[in-house]
Scaffold this motif. Structure first.
Motif, PDB file in Angstrom:
ATOM      1  N   ILE A   1       0.882  -1.206  -0.024  1.00  0.00           N
ATOM      2  CA  ILE A   1       0.076   0.009  -0.122  1.00  0.00           C
ATOM      3  C   ILE A   1       0.910   1.133   0.009  1.00  0.00           C
ATOM      4  CG2 ILE A   1      -1.599   1.280   1.525  1.00  0.00           C
ATOM      5  CD1 ILE A   1      -3.066  -1.122   2.054  1.00  0.00           C
ATOM      6  N   ARG A   2       1.928   1.219   0.810  1.00  0.00           N
ATOM      7  CA  ARG A   2       2.772   2.430   0.830  1.00  0.00           C
ATOM      8  C   ARG A   2       3.289   2.694  -0.548  1.00  0.00           C
ATOM      9  NH1 ARG A   2       6.307   3.384   6.160  1.00  0.00           N
ATOM     10  NH2 ARG A   2       4.711   4.248   7.568  1.00  0.00           N
ATOM     11  N   PHE A   3       3.806   1.585  -0.959  1.00  0.00           N
ATOM     12  CA  PHE A   3       4.636   1.579  -2.514  1.00  0.00           C
ATOM     13  C   PHE A   3       3.602   2.169  -3.372  1.00  0.00           C
ATOM     14  CE2 PHE A   3       6.169   0.318  -6.522  1.00  0.00           C
ATOM     15  CZ  PHE A   3       7.421   0.641  -6.243  1.00  0.00           C
ATOM     16  N   TRP A   4       2.528   1.976  -3.538  1.00  0.00           N
ATOM     17  CA  TRP A   4       1.726   2.279  -4.688  1.00  0.00           C
ATOM     18  C   TRP A   4       0.957   3.456  -4.607  1.00  0.00           C
ATOM     19  CZ3 TRP A   4       2.858   0.655  -9.034  1.00  0.00           C
ATOM     20  CH2 TRP A   4       3.312  -0.562  -9.378  1.00  0.00           C
ATOM     21  N   TYR A   5       0.684   3.888  -3.291  1.00  0.00           N
ATOM     22  CA  TYR A   5       0.279   5.118  -2.945  1.00  0.00           C
ATOM     23  C   TYR A   5       1.273   6.398  -3.022  1.00  0.00           C
ATOM     24  CZ  TYR A   5      -4.686   4.214  -1.834  1.00  0.00           C
ATOM     25  OH  TYR A   5      -5.811   3.964  -1.786  1.00  0.00           O
ATOM     26  N   VAL A   6       2.713   6.083  -2.735  1.00  0.00           N
ATOM     27  CA  VAL A   6       3.706   6.992  -2.879  1.00  0.00           C
ATOM     28  C   VAL A   6       3.888   6.980  -4.415  1.00  0.00           C
ATOM     29  CG1 VAL A   6       6.136   7.317  -2.595  1.00  0.00           C
ATOM     30  CG2 VAL A   6       4.616   6.657  -0.737  1.00  0.00           C
ATOM     31  N   ALA A   7       3.828   5.930  -5.140  1.00  0.00           N
ATOM     32  CA  ALA A   7       4.056   6.203  -6.778  1.00  0.00           C
ATOM     33  C   ALA A   7       2.625   6.773  -7.422  1.00  0.00           C
ATOM     34  CB  ALA A   7       4.250   4.667  -7.212  1.00  0.00           C
ATOM     35  N   ALA A   8       1.606   6.755  -6.904  1.00  0.00           N
ATOM     36  CA  ALA A   8       0.500   7.459  -7.255  1.00  0.00           C
ATOM     37  C   ALA A   8       0.572   8.838  -7.085  1.00  0.00           C
ATOM     38  CB  ALA A   8      -0.685   6.933  -6.925  1.00  0.00           C
ATOM     39  N   GLY A   9       1.251   9.244  -5.870  1.00  0.00           N
ATOM     40  CA  GLY A   9       1.484  10.630  -5.662  1.00  0.00           C
ATOM     41  C   GLY A   9       2.178  11.180  -6.333  1.00  0.00           C
ATOM     42  N   GLY A  10       3.338  10.384  -6.954  1.00  0.00           N
ATOM     43  CA  GLY A  10       4.139  10.764  -7.927  1.00  0.00           C
ATOM     44  C   GLY A  10       3.589  11.191  -9.250  1.00  0.00           C
ATOM     45  N   ALA A  11       2.607  10.454  -9.825  1.00  0.00           N
ATOM     46  CA  ALA A  11       1.886  10.481 -10.961  1.00  0.00           C
ATOM     47  C   ALA A  11       1.341  11.754 -10.996  1.00  0.00           C
ATOM     48  CB  ALA A  11       0.940   9.464 -11.267  1.00  0.00           C
ATOM     49  N   PHE A  12       0.447  12.046  -9.634  1.00  0.00           N
ATOM     50  CA  PHE A  12      -0.177  13.113  -9.723  1.00  0.00           C
ATOM     51  C   PHE A  12       0.688  14.597  -9.649  1.00  0.00           C
ATOM     52  CE2 PHE A  12      -4.680  12.900  -8.136  1.00  0.00           C
ATOM     53  CZ  PHE A  12      -4.800  11.480  -7.834  1.00  0.00           C
TER      54      PHE A  12
END
Lengths: 312, 353
Positions: free
Chosen positions: A189-200
């Motif tokens: 969860i941490r990994f993908w939420y941080v990565a998604a934050g990067g996409a934003f």
């Protein structure tokens, strides 16, 4: 007078949109307990990749998509270092900001100063665009304003606070060990939420270079990524408040433009300082007025701390 | 077969070697990128080394980049000692330059007196620029990273305003800069001025203050555990403010020396990103003031390399990108140094399969 207000709001929705996207991404990262200071660099990378893409295909939507992908990839690098390897989040964030700013300016050197070859067109919504002030300022803009100002904040709010998945996500940011014990996949969860934050953040950069400005120049992000990070803190880590804060800073930026256009008796440099100065004021004054510790309560408890499964 | 183990504490040698490996691997990645773009990397590298150390001019140029990097690196390193990040070195550097220029332009007197006043002015300018972040950090726990960083933009705009507005040299129509500051730092040789000696002395002085005085002990205590320090009677809040003010002042001295020794007037972009590169210096030095000069020398060679390679079409932004990459690798290596790959003892004895 009405014209001035309409003009200010029109610019505010554009300038604030950049901040809103980046701030929403940072909300995602910080809600799972990771402090991403690399937003500024991610935004620059997103902005430059969007500009380069539209030079080739001349379609702003493709440019936005590429910027999101670039943001996602660099966000995954950051997540790899901070979540999987548990490297120092502050240091990695600063590294990403410096790397992103430098890389974007290097790659974008031959595109600097030219207008974007394609940008998001304005679309007037029938009937709604006839509303005074808001009709022109909001309902006659590019279609992304609805995504940024309405769909995303409410969708993320719903996801985080009204779904079971959202409870899990917030648990990861508050108490990862307890979440882990409850069977939640903390690292994933941490990994993908941080990565998604990067996409934003990448999307924010594309909105800057394809909708707001729309062109590329060295250091065009000019601290917007940092303002977004600050926004998240005084928005109490809530998506809807973060977006409202972004709109407020959009208005401040727009006021600076209006002041320059109308020859206010203030030097332009001082008008340009306003977003930065106001950010600092907003970081300090509410904390002065708030009761002791009120700000601490609103932050995710595990923010900034790496999670080691073997140290339960 | 193999087990990856996390070891709770590692030796200073392991930390040092992990850092060297990180810097080298970042440079290798950079080299690969350049060779993919068709450059002869070894030729470039030899060129950089030769133009940095091969001639007196090269050494002078290197020295002129070395001194400000020591000071901005020292500024960030000092705050790391108490567990904070001053990443506003860029802004404090500019404010030091602004105060020094103001004194240099508008105060009359013998050069030695003006230089002393400029030095004090630079220190005060840098301190003032970090005052609000310092107080906000100490009394309200406001994140000092964001406040110090945002003030960089304000400082840049202020310098831009001064250089294009009230302080602009009316005789200079090409660049936007102030008139020449008459007082000059004495020179060691060629263009290299005494600022380098001052920077080195300051690094030693700060290192000694932290290592051998009660004040330094309290700062380090507060840096390793703020609550323990508080209960041991350390005035933590006061130390936080003092450390941050000292940090800002040191960066301000960097700006003053740049005006008095190298650039001789105030102009936009004169900081060469020294403030941001100082972050790398402090991190590579592991936050230890005594190690700052060594890290600053490394950064100076890289920065000088970027300037030398401009004739090959390399932009200074590529230096910034490489700096970010090095930082990233150092951050990762700091963690990886704690891991050991080992074979369980049972396997070594040949008892297990």
């Amino acid at each position: 007078m009405i014209d001035i207000i309409t003009g200010i709001l029109t610019t505010a929705f554009l300038a604030g949109g950049v901040l809103a996207l980046a701030a929403l991404g940072e909300v995602l990262a910080e809600r799972v307990g990771v402090f991403n200071l690399g937003v500024e660099g991610l935004m620059a990378l997103g902005g430059v990749s969007a500009i380069i893409t539209v030079t080739i295909v001349q379609n702003p939507w493709v440019g936005m998509l590429v910027a999101i992908l670039v943001g996602l990839i660099f966000g995954m690098f950051f997540a790899f270092a901070t979540v999987l390897l548990r490297a120092n989040q502050t240091l990695c964030g600063l590294a990403l900001t410096i790397l992103g700013t430098g890389l974007a300016a290097s790659v974008g050197r031959s595109f600097a100063g030219q207008p974007a070859r394609a940008s998001f067109p304005d679309v007037a919504i029938p009937y709604l665009s006839d509303i005074p002030v808001l009709g022109r300022a909001f309902f006659s803009q590019n279609l992304l304003v609805y995504v940024i100002w309405i769909i995303l904040p409410f969708a993320i709010n719903f996801l985080l606070f009204k779904t079971r998945h959202g409870i899990n996500v917030r648990a990861v940011g508050e108490n990862p060990s307890a979440a882990d014990a409850a069977g939640i996949k903390v690292i994933a969860i941490r990994f993908w939420y941080v990565a998604a934050g990067g996409a934003f953040a990448g999307a924010g950069g594309a909105y800057l270079t394809l909708a707001f400005v729309p062109s590329w120049s060295d250091e065009i992000t000019g601290g917007r990524g940092w303002i977004a990070v600050a926004l998240v803190i005084f928005a109490g880590f809530r998506p809807t408040q973060a977006v409202l804060g972004a709109l407020f800073f959009g208005v401040i930026t727009a006021l600076g433009f209006v002041g320059q256009a109308r020859n206010w008796p203030v030097p332009p440099a001082f008008l340009s300082m306003m977003p930065y100065v106001f950010t600092i004021v907003f970081m300090i004054v509410p904390a002065m007025l708030a009761r002791e510790g009120a700000r601490r309560i609103s932050a995710p408890a595990a923010l900034g701390t790496p999670f080691y499964r073997d140290q339960r | 077969m193999f087990r990856i183990q996390r070891i709770p504490s590692i030796s200073p040698l392991a930390i040092l070697s992990s850092r060297v490996i990180a810097v080298v691997s970042a440079l290798v990645v950079g080299g690969i990128v350049y060779s993919l773009r068709g450059f002869d990397v070894f030729d470039l590298g030899a060129n950089v080394i030769d133009s940095s150390f091969g001639s007196e001019f090269g050494v002078q140029d290197l020295g002129l980049l070395f001194s400000p990097l020591i000071l901005t690196g020292l500024a960030t390193a000092i705050t790391l000692r108490i567990g904070l990040w001053n990443i506003g070195g860029e802004g404090q550097f500019y404010l030091g330059a602004v105060f020094a220029t103001a004194i240099g332009l508008f105060v009359q007197g013998p050069d030695w007196l003006i230089l002393i006043l400029m030095f004090i002015g630079g220190f005060v300018g840098g301190m003032l620029w970090i005052l609000v972040p310092a107080l906000a950090r100490a009394y309200l726990q406001t994140d000092e990273i964001i406040t110090t960083l945002l003030l960089n933009f304000v400082a840049m705009l202020l310098v831009y305003f001064l250089c294009t507005g009230p302080w602009r040299d009316p005789h200079d129509t090409v660049t936007s800069a102030t008139a020449r500051v008459k007082a000059e730092m004495p020179y060691l040789f060629g263009d290299l001025h005494w600022g380098l000696i001052i920077a080195l002395l300051l690094a030693v002085l700060v290192a000694a203050m932290l290592a051998y005085t009660k004040w330094g002990y309290e700062v380090r205590l507060a840096g390793s555990n703020r609550f323990a320090a508080f209960y041991a009677g350390v005035p933590v809040r006061r130390r936080l403010i003092q450390v941050m003010l000292l940090s800002g002042g040191v960066a301000g001295i960097g700006g003053m020396l740049e005006v008095a020794g190298t650039v001789h007037h105030l102009q936009g972009g004169m900081s060469n990103n020294f403030g941001y590169l100082g972050i790398l210096v402090a991190v590579v030095a592991g936050g230890a003031p005594i190690a700052v000069p060594a890290a600053a020398l490394l950064m100076a060679v890289i920065l000088n390399g970027g300037i030398v390679l401009q004739s090959y079409g390399v932009s200074t932004y590529e230096v910034l990108a490489l700096t970010g990459l090095i930082l990233f690798f150092v951050a990762i290596s700091e963690q990886l140094a704690y891991y050991r790959i080992s074979r369980p003892p049972a396997l070594k004895a040949g008892a297990g399969a």
